[in-house]
Motif scaffolding. Structure first.
Motif, PDB file in Angstrom:
ATOM      1  N   ALA A 109     -13.231 -16.249 -22.129  1.00 51.28           N
ATOM      2  CA  ALA A 109     -12.984 -16.549 -23.543  1.00 51.28           C
ATOM      3  C   ALA A 109     -12.232 -17.689 -23.526  1.00 51.28           C
ATOM      4  CB  ALA A 109     -12.325 -15.316 -24.068  1.00 51.28           C
ATOM      5  N   THR A 110     -11.908 -18.187 -22.371  1.00 47.69           N
ATOM      6  CA  THR A 110     -11.252 -19.611 -22.361  1.00 47.69           C
ATOM      7  C   THR A 110     -12.205 -20.832 -22.203  1.00 47.69           C
ATOM      8  OG1 THR A 110     -11.259 -19.475 -19.995  1.00 47.69           O
ATOM      9  CG2 THR A 110      -9.314 -18.623 -20.958  1.00 47.69           C
ATOM     10  N   GLY A 111     -13.626 -20.404 -22.332  1.00 37.31           N
ATOM     11  CA  GLY A 111     -14.737 -21.792 -22.175  1.00 37.31           C
ATOM     12  C   GLY A 111     -15.048 -21.873 -23.472  1.00 37.31           C
ATOM     13  N   LEU A 112     -15.776 -22.966 -23.472  1.00 36.47           N
ATOM     14  CA  LEU A 112     -16.341 -23.742 -24.837  1.00 36.47           C
ATOM     15  C   LEU A 112     -17.127 -22.463 -25.829  1.00 36.47           C
ATOM     16  CD1 LEU A 112     -16.972 -25.809 -26.944  1.00 36.47           C
ATOM     17  CD2 LEU A 112     -19.044 -26.380 -25.270  1.00 36.47           C
ATOM     18  N   LEU A 113     -17.888 -21.854 -24.992  1.00 36.64           N
ATOM     19  CA  LEU A 113     -18.901 -20.668 -25.856  1.00 36.64           C
ATOM     20  C   LEU A 113     -17.649 -19.589 -26.040  1.00 36.64           C
ATOM     21  CD1 LEU A 113     -21.243 -19.415 -27.218  1.00 36.64           C
ATOM     22  CD2 LEU A 113     -22.091 -18.947 -25.051  1.00 36.64           C
ATOM     23  N   GLY A 114     -16.960 -19.196 -25.078  1.00 38.03           N
ATOM     24  CA  GLY A 114     -16.221 -17.953 -25.128  1.00 38.03           C
ATOM     25  C   GLY A 114     -15.282 -18.088 -26.187  1.00 38.03           C
ATOM     26  N   ARG A 115     -14.686 -19.257 -26.545  1.00 37.33           N
ATOM     27  CA  ARG A 115     -13.897 -19.198 -27.552  1.00 37.33           C
ATOM     28  C   ARG A 115     -14.389 -19.186 -28.817  1.00 37.33           C
ATOM     29  NH1 ARG A 115     -12.195 -23.764 -24.319  1.00 37.33           N
ATOM     30  NH2 ARG A 115     -13.110 -25.387 -26.051  1.00 37.33           N
ATOM     31  N   ALA A 116     -15.669 -19.783 -29.201  1.00 40.38           N
ATOM     32  CA  ALA A 116     -16.290 -19.834 -30.268  1.00 40.38           C
ATOM     33  C   ALA A 116     -16.630 -18.307 -30.487  1.00 40.38           C
ATOM     34  CB  ALA A 116     -17.634 -20.503 -30.312  1.00 40.38           C
ATOM     35  N   VAL A 117     -17.207 -17.615 -29.571  1.00 41.39           N
ATOM     36  CA  VAL A 117     -17.524 -16.201 -29.724  1.00 41.39           C
ATOM     37  C   VAL A 117     -16.278 -15.246 -30.168  1.00 41.39           C
ATOM     38  CG1 VAL A 117     -18.353 -14.185 -28.627  1.00 41.39           C
ATOM     39  CG2 VAL A 117     -19.513 -16.401 -28.301  1.00 41.39           C
ATOM     40  N   TYR A 118     -15.455 -15.597 -29.527  1.00 40.18           N
ATOM     41  CA  TYR A 118     -13.992 -14.785 -29.761  1.00 40.18           C
ATOM     42  C   TYR A 118     -13.581 -15.092 -31.377  1.00 40.18           C
ATOM     43  CZ  TYR A 118      -9.122 -13.212 -28.957  1.00 40.18           C
ATOM     44  OH  TYR A 118      -7.838 -12.615 -29.201  1.00 40.18           O
ATOM     45  N   ARG A 119     -13.574 -16.329 -31.702  1.00 41.48           N
ATOM     46  CA  ARG A 119     -13.447 -16.601 -33.119  1.00 41.48           C
ATOM     47  C   ARG A 119     -14.231 -15.822 -33.891  1.00 41.48           C
ATOM     48  NH1 ARG A 119     -11.619 -21.716 -30.978  1.00 41.48           N
ATOM     49  NH2 ARG A 119     -13.817 -22.364 -31.323  1.00 41.48           N
ATOM     50  N   GLU A 120     -15.589 -16.227 -33.659  1.00 45.76           N
ATOM     51  CA  GLU A 120     -16.641 -15.544 -34.549  1.00 45.76           C
ATOM     52  C   GLU A 120     -16.272 -13.819 -34.595  1.00 45.76           C
ATOM     53  OE1 GLU A 120     -19.898 -15.204 -37.137  1.00 45.76           O
ATOM     54  OE2 GLU A 120     -18.941 -16.636 -36.475  1.00 45.76           O
ATOM     55  N   PHE A 121     -16.164 -13.245 -33.730  1.00 49.25           N
ATOM     56  CA  PHE A 121     -15.938 -11.771 -34.074  1.00 49.25           C
ATOM     57  C   PHE A 121     -14.766 -11.253 -34.601  1.00 49.25           C
ATOM     58  CE2 PHE A 121     -19.441 -11.363 -30.855  1.00 49.25           C
ATOM     59  CZ  PHE A 121     -19.888 -10.242 -31.160  1.00 49.25           C
ATOM     60  N   GLN A 122     -13.693 -12.432 -34.390  1.00 45.57           N
ATOM     61  CA  GLN A 122     -12.315 -12.131 -34.968  1.00 45.57           C
ATOM     62  C   GLN A 122     -12.386 -12.108 -36.525  1.00 45.57           C
ATOM     63  OE1 GLN A 122      -8.826 -14.490 -33.772  1.00 45.57           O
ATOM     64  NE2 GLN A 122      -8.050 -12.816 -33.286  1.00 45.57           N
ATOM     65  N   ASN A 123     -13.003 -13.391 -36.809  1.00 43.45           N
ATOM     66  CA  ASN A 123     -13.071 -13.552 -38.195  1.00 43.45           C
ATOM     67  C   ASN A 123     -13.888 -12.719 -38.898  1.00 43.45           C
ATOM     68  OD1 ASN A 123     -11.608 -15.913 -37.793  1.00 43.45           O
ATOM     69  ND2 ASN A 123     -13.284 -17.134 -37.753  1.00 43.45           N
ATOM     70  N   LYS A 124     -14.763 -11.967 -38.340  1.00 46.81           N
ATOM     71  CA  LYS A 124     -15.480 -10.972 -39.221  1.00 46.81           C
ATOM     72  C   LYS A 124     -15.041  -9.434 -38.977  1.00 46.81           C
ATOM     73  CE  LYS A 124     -18.549 -13.903 -40.404  1.00 46.81           C
ATOM     74  NZ  LYS A 124     -18.784 -14.216 -42.160  1.00 46.81           N
ATOM     75  N   GLY A 125     -13.785  -9.516 -38.489  1.00 48.26           N
ATOM     76  CA  GLY A 125     -12.949  -8.065 -38.697  1.00 48.26           C
ATOM     77  C   GLY A 125     -13.294  -7.151 -37.323  1.00 48.26           C
ATOM     78  N   TRP A 126     -13.853  -7.627 -36.059  1.00 45.40           N
ATOM     79  CA  TRP A 126     -13.800  -6.964 -34.931  1.00 45.40           C
ATOM     80  C   TRP A 126     -12.558  -6.938 -34.291  1.00 45.40           C
ATOM     81  CZ3 TRP A 126     -18.312  -5.129 -32.247  1.00 45.40           C
ATOM     82  CH2 TRP A 126     -19.465  -5.329 -33.082  1.00 45.40           C
ATOM     83  N   TRP A 127     -12.320  -6.064 -33.663  1.00 40.70           N
ATOM     84  CA  TRP A 127     -10.938  -6.108 -32.515  1.00 40.70           C
ATOM     85  C   TRP A 127     -11.667  -6.480 -31.628  1.00 40.70           C
ATOM     86  CZ3 TRP A 127      -8.185  -0.945 -31.172  1.00 40.70           C
ATOM     87  CH2 TRP A 127      -6.975  -1.045 -30.157  1.00 40.70           C
ATOM     88  N   VAL A 128     -11.098  -7.840 -30.926  1.00 42.54           N
ATOM     89  CA  VAL A 128     -11.488  -8.660 -29.913  1.00 42.54           C
ATOM     90  C   VAL A 128     -10.442  -8.864 -28.868  1.00 42.54           C
ATOM     91  CG1 VAL A 128     -12.442 -10.851 -29.427  1.00 42.54           C
ATOM     92  CG2 VAL A 128     -12.803  -9.976 -31.540  1.00 42.54           C
ATOM     93  N   LEU A 129     -11.203  -8.334 -27.380  1.00 39.30           N
ATOM     94  CA  LEU A 129     -10.205  -8.578 -26.283  1.00 39.30           C
ATOM     95  C   LEU A 129     -11.171  -9.719 -25.597  1.00 39.30           C
ATOM     96  CD1 LEU A 129      -7.833  -7.943 -24.513  1.00 39.30           C
ATOM     97  CD2 LEU A 129      -9.312  -5.995 -23.423  1.00 39.30           C
ATOM     98  N   GLY A 130     -10.243 -10.828 -25.246  1.00 37.72           N
ATOM     99  CA  GLY A 130     -11.013 -11.696 -24.481  1.00 37.72           C
ATOM    100  C   GLY A 130     -10.575 -11.903 -22.835  1.00 37.72           C
ATOM    101  N   THR A 131     -11.147 -12.269 -21.953  1.00 36.10           N
ATOM    102  CA  THR A 131     -10.621 -12.320 -20.797  1.00 36.10           C
ATOM    103  C   THR A 131     -10.914 -13.857 -20.332  1.00 36.10           C
ATOM    104  OG1 THR A 131     -12.718 -11.923 -19.346  1.00 36.10           O
ATOM    105  CG2 THR A 131     -11.629  -9.985 -20.358  1.00 36.10           C
ATOM    106  N   GLY A 132      -9.948 -14.328 -19.380  1.00 39.25           N
ATOM    107  CA  GLY A 132     -10.157 -15.618 -18.583  1.00 39.25           C
ATOM    108  C   GLY A 132      -9.594 -15.145 -17.242  1.00 39.25           C
TER     109      GLY A 132
END
Length: 335
Positions: free
Chosen positions: A35-58
């Motif tokens: 979730a610190t990388g280019l795609l991971g950050r985008a995926v993290y934000r996308e799920f978060q913006n759609k109401g998911w509970w998101v846990l990202g790892t780095g």
């Protein structure tokens, strides 16, 4: 959304009150690796913006709000999955730089193959929908476009490691989905974070010197934000429909060489491009690249799981405008 109770302190002149209020807790949980990388950050934000509970790892670049986790530590991965109990795992973490994989093969294989196998096992054991991010470099580029059922034949160690990651995924988690994507760009933290945005440096060299750029290898630059949307759509369908499994392809639609990308960047910012010189012979590099590994994305489209890709010119402008000399201060706001 589920509702829970939260204690809140209300302060009024001469009076302090402890009250209980309803708070909404997201009912769907997703674990995003890398979730610190280019795609991971985008995926993290996308799920978060759609109401998911998101846990990202780095790991090396872990930061506040993200969990530092060594994906090579099987016990740590097992504990993470068992404690968080995600509905979905999106596995973005990877060594994605082909030349680095050639130099540091063991470390790359550990991350791209062995960590993937560990996550796939834990996902299967916990009934979690697993989505593995792979690459168009599993193909040799000699007979495009490539469908999901075409035989892979990677030319370099990076492609081989990602193909082995695919095999580990399906071996340990047969209900998993695999999403192959081409070269990515997006909201980078620094211009060299993507092979596409790194061309910005070459474009800006116009005032001082000419530079040659590859005009042989055909690429399909794809915005990480679009890939993130596809990941969410696959996940949302996948947790409800067991037929959403196996291999999918997603790609931008504009075919471009690095030279053509650089010219497009220059035009987007009204900068000169006459110093950019097309090189029509395949460039020398540590890792051999496929000439044209275009992906056929019809399976996603037929299932209504795709999104229309952003146009390169508008998307690259979004990504690079914070790096204009008079806008660098904005990086602290947007990045």
């Amino acid at each position: 959304m589920n509702k829970d109770k939260e204690l809140k302190i209300n302060f009024n002149p001469g009076h302090v009150e402890l009250v209980e209020e309803d708070v909404c807790i997201p009912s769907r949980k997703v674990l995003v690796t890398g979730a610190t990388g280019l795609l991971g950050r985008a995926v993290y934000r996308e799920f978060q913006n759609k109401g998911w509970w998101v846990l990202g790892t780095g790991y090396r670049r872990a930061r506040p709000r993200l969990l530092r986790c060594d994906l090579l530590d099987e016990d740590a991965v097992r504990g993470l999955v068992q404690d968080f109990k995600p509905d979905v795992i999106v596995h973005c973490a990877a060594e994605r730089r082909p030349d680095v994989v050639e130099r540091h093969t063991e470390a790359a294989v550990n991350l791209n193959v062995h960590a993937t196998g560990t996550l796939a096992k834990e996902a299967a054991g916990s009934g979690v929908f697993f989505l593995y991010i792979s690459t168009d470099y599993v193909f040799d580029g000699r007979n495009p476009p490539y469908g999901e059922d075409d035989s892979p034949n990677p030319l370099n160690l990076y492609g081989r490691s990602k193909l082995e990651g695919e095999r580990e995924t399906l071996l340990h988690c047969p209900g998993a989905a695999i999403l192959r994507v081409p070269v990515l760009y997006g909201e980078v933290e620094y211009v060299s974070e993507s092979a596409v945005t790194s061309l910005w440096v070459r474009v800006q060299e116009g005032a001082t010197e000419s530079c040659t750029l590859d005009h042989c290898l055909q690429r399909f630059p794809t915005d990480a934000r679009d890939v993130a949307t596809v990941c969410r759509k696959i996940a949302e369908r996948g947790i409800q429909d067991p037929s959403i499994r196996g291999i999918f392809h997603y790609s931008g639609k504009e075919q471009m060489t690095k030279y053509e990308m650089a010219v497009a960047v220059a035009q987007a910012f009204n900068l000169p491009s006459s110093h950019l010189i097309p090189l029509t012979e395949q460039p020398a590099s540590e890792a051999v690249r496929p000439v044209n590994s275009q992906l056929n994305c019809s399976r996603l489209e037929l299932l209504d799981l795709s999104v229309e890709p952003r146009t390169f010119r508008s998307a690259i402008t979004d990504c690079l405008w914070p790096f204009l000399p008079d806008k660098r201060w904005r990086q602290t706001v947007f990045h």
